[in-house]
Motif scaffolding. Structure first.
Motif, PDB file in Angstrom:
ATOM      1  N   ARG A   1       3.743  -1.613  -4.758  1.00 21.12           N
ATOM      2  CA  ARG A   1       2.707  -2.208  -4.547  1.00 21.12           C
ATOM      3  C   ARG A   1       2.369  -2.285  -2.847  1.00 21.12           C
ATOM      4  NH1 ARG A   1       3.481  -7.333  -8.519  1.00 21.12           N
ATOM      5  NH2 ARG A   1       2.293  -8.043  -7.053  1.00 21.12           N
TER       6      ARG A   1
ATOM      7  N   GLY B   1      -1.038  -1.470  -0.095  1.00 21.24           N
ATOM      8  CA  GLY B   1      -1.456  -2.947   0.419  1.00 21.24           C
ATOM      9  C   GLY B   1      -3.260  -3.334  -0.082  1.00 21.24           C
ATOM     10  N   SER B   2      -4.236  -2.966   0.952  1.00 14.74           N
ATOM     11  CA  SER B   2      -5.392  -3.229   0.323  1.00 14.74           C
ATOM     12  C   SER B   2      -6.302  -1.802   0.165  1.00 14.74           C
ATOM     13  CB  SER B   2      -6.221  -3.981   1.834  1.00 14.74           C
ATOM     14  OG  SER B   2      -6.791  -3.153   2.504  1.00 14.74           O
ATOM     15  N   ALA B   3      -5.654  -0.908  -0.340  1.00 12.95           N
ATOM     16  CA  ALA B   3      -6.118  -0.004  -0.897  1.00 12.95           C
ATOM     17  C   ALA B   3      -7.068  -0.025  -1.812  1.00 12.95           C
ATOM     18  CB  ALA B   3      -5.517   1.247  -0.916  1.00 12.95           C
ATOM     19  N   ASP B   4      -7.968   0.437  -2.345  1.00 14.90           N
ATOM     20  CA  ASP B   4      -9.186   0.200  -3.153  1.00 14.90           C
ATOM     21  C   ASP B   4      -8.298   0.067  -4.995  1.00 14.90           C
ATOM     22  OD1 ASP B   4     -10.870  -1.435  -3.736  1.00 14.90           O
ATOM     23  OD2 ASP B   4     -12.729   0.447  -3.232  1.00 14.90           O
TER      24      ASP B   4
ATOM     25  N   THR C   1     -10.162  -0.336  -8.280  1.00 17.13           N
ATOM     26  CA  THR C   1     -11.586  -0.170  -8.619  1.00 17.13           C
ATOM     27  C   THR C   1     -12.080   1.219  -8.284  1.00 17.13           C
ATOM     28  OG1 THR C   1     -11.729  -1.011  -6.109  1.00 17.13           O
ATOM     29  CG2 THR C   1     -12.445  -2.354  -7.964  1.00 17.13           C
TER      30      THR C   1
ATOM     31  N   SER D   1      -0.473  -7.922  -9.580  1.00 12.45           N
ATOM     32  CA  SER D   1      -1.312  -6.378  -9.337  1.00 12.45           C
ATOM     33  C   SER D   1      -2.056  -6.351  -9.832  1.00 12.45           C
ATOM     34  CB  SER D   1       0.109  -5.164  -8.858  1.00 12.45           C
ATOM     35  OG  SER D   1       0.510  -4.306  -9.241  1.00 12.45           O
TER      36      SER D   1
ATOM     37  N   THR E   1      -3.555   7.324  -2.103  1.00 13.81           N
ATOM     38  CA  THR E   1      -4.509   7.803  -0.604  1.00 13.81           C
ATOM     39  C   THR E   1      -5.184   9.028  -1.185  1.00 13.81           C
ATOM     40  OG1 THR E   1      -2.630   8.131   0.444  1.00 13.81           O
ATOM     41  CG2 THR E   1      -3.242   5.514   0.202  1.00 13.81           C
TER      42      THR E   1
END
Ligand code: PEP
Length: 259
Positions: free
Chosen positions: A27, A31-34, A37, A60, A252
């Motif tokens: 988590r 971070g703010s990785a998409d 979506t 999350s 990522t």
């Protein structure tokens, strides 16, 4: 457009404290990785940790999955866990027919049993991740595509696929699981395209919406090449899902292939 799914199969690894730490690390690392979506992420802990890991995932978008279930609804099946019991934990997914269950442990599960498990999972509202894949002897004998056709066809007898969550496939060449030997991107693409074509014959145009994951020694460094293949829609990750750093780098790297 199929949204890739990266699912971590913890197998029988980690204790509860380490499982919680892993979730916290993933988590934090994402971070703010998409996530959610652009790429869907799931973790599949040992059955006994489903409830506490569901708690650790609260708030999350990371999904929960089981590694297996039993196909009967209830009864004298000591040690087994039903699909409804799995669904009660909040799991969205369940792996079915992992090669270790087909070839190594448990019941040495056959295609008939996997067909029943698929139906039980669906009835309980779970999205099954059905694993298929050839052994090294089958690949050497050039039987790979026939084996995939057989395993897919047998698993889907009497099973309707009408929405993308009715089925996720995982192509997992047995010789690549936990061995460090990864299929080439071309080998993966050939198998995935074959599975999609056979699924189109069995289920119709929905085949173009069904995700086909690759599994077998996926690591951060080989992720991009595999995920770029047109019929590869994510990964089922064993060893590299046990450390936050490598799991997050696989996610990522997958995100990056989406441009
Ligand atoms: C798996 O367990 O499904 C798997 C692919 O394992 P690994 O990534 O370790 O090869």
């Amino acid at each position: 457009m199929r949204r890739p799914l990266i699912a971590g199969n913890w197998k029988m690894n980690l204790d509860l404290a380490r499982g919680r730490d892993l979730v916290a690390g993933v988590r934090a690392g994402l971070g703010s990785a998409d996530v959610g979506t652009q790429v869907e992420v799931a973790v599949c802990p040992p059955t006994i940790y489903l409830f506490p890991i569901a708690e650790a995932l609260q708030g999350s978008l990371i999904r929960l999955g089981a590694q297996d279930l039993y196909y009967e609804a209830s009864g004298a099946y000591t040690g087994e866990v039903s699909a409804t019991m799995v669904a009660e934990t909040g799991a969205k997914y369940t792996i079915i027919g992992h090669s270790e269950r087909r070839h190594t442990i448990g019941h040495l599960e056959d295609d008939r049993m996997l067909n029943l498990k698929l139906k039980a999972a669906h009835q309980a509202g779970l999205a099954p991740i059905l694993c298929v894949g050839e052994t090294i002897d089958e690949r050497r004998a050039e039987q790979t595509l026939d084996v995939l056709t057989f395993q897919l066809t047998a698993a889907l007898v009497g099973y309707g696929v009408t929405s993308p969550d009715d089925l996720v496939l995982a192509y997992e060449p047995v010789w690549a699981i936990g061995t460090g030997e990864v299929a080439t991107p071309e080998q993966a693409q050939e198998a995935h395209a074959h599975l999609r074509n056979r699924l189109r014959e069995l289920a119709g145009p929905i085949a173009d919406e069904v995700r086909i994951l690759y599994g077998g020694s996926v690591k951060p460094d080989n992720t991009a090449a595999i995920m770029k293949q047109p019929d590869v829609d994510g990964g089922l990750i064993g060893g590299a899902s046990l450390k936050p750093d490598s799991f997050v780098r696989i996610i990522t790297a997958t995100l990056a292939t989406l441009g």
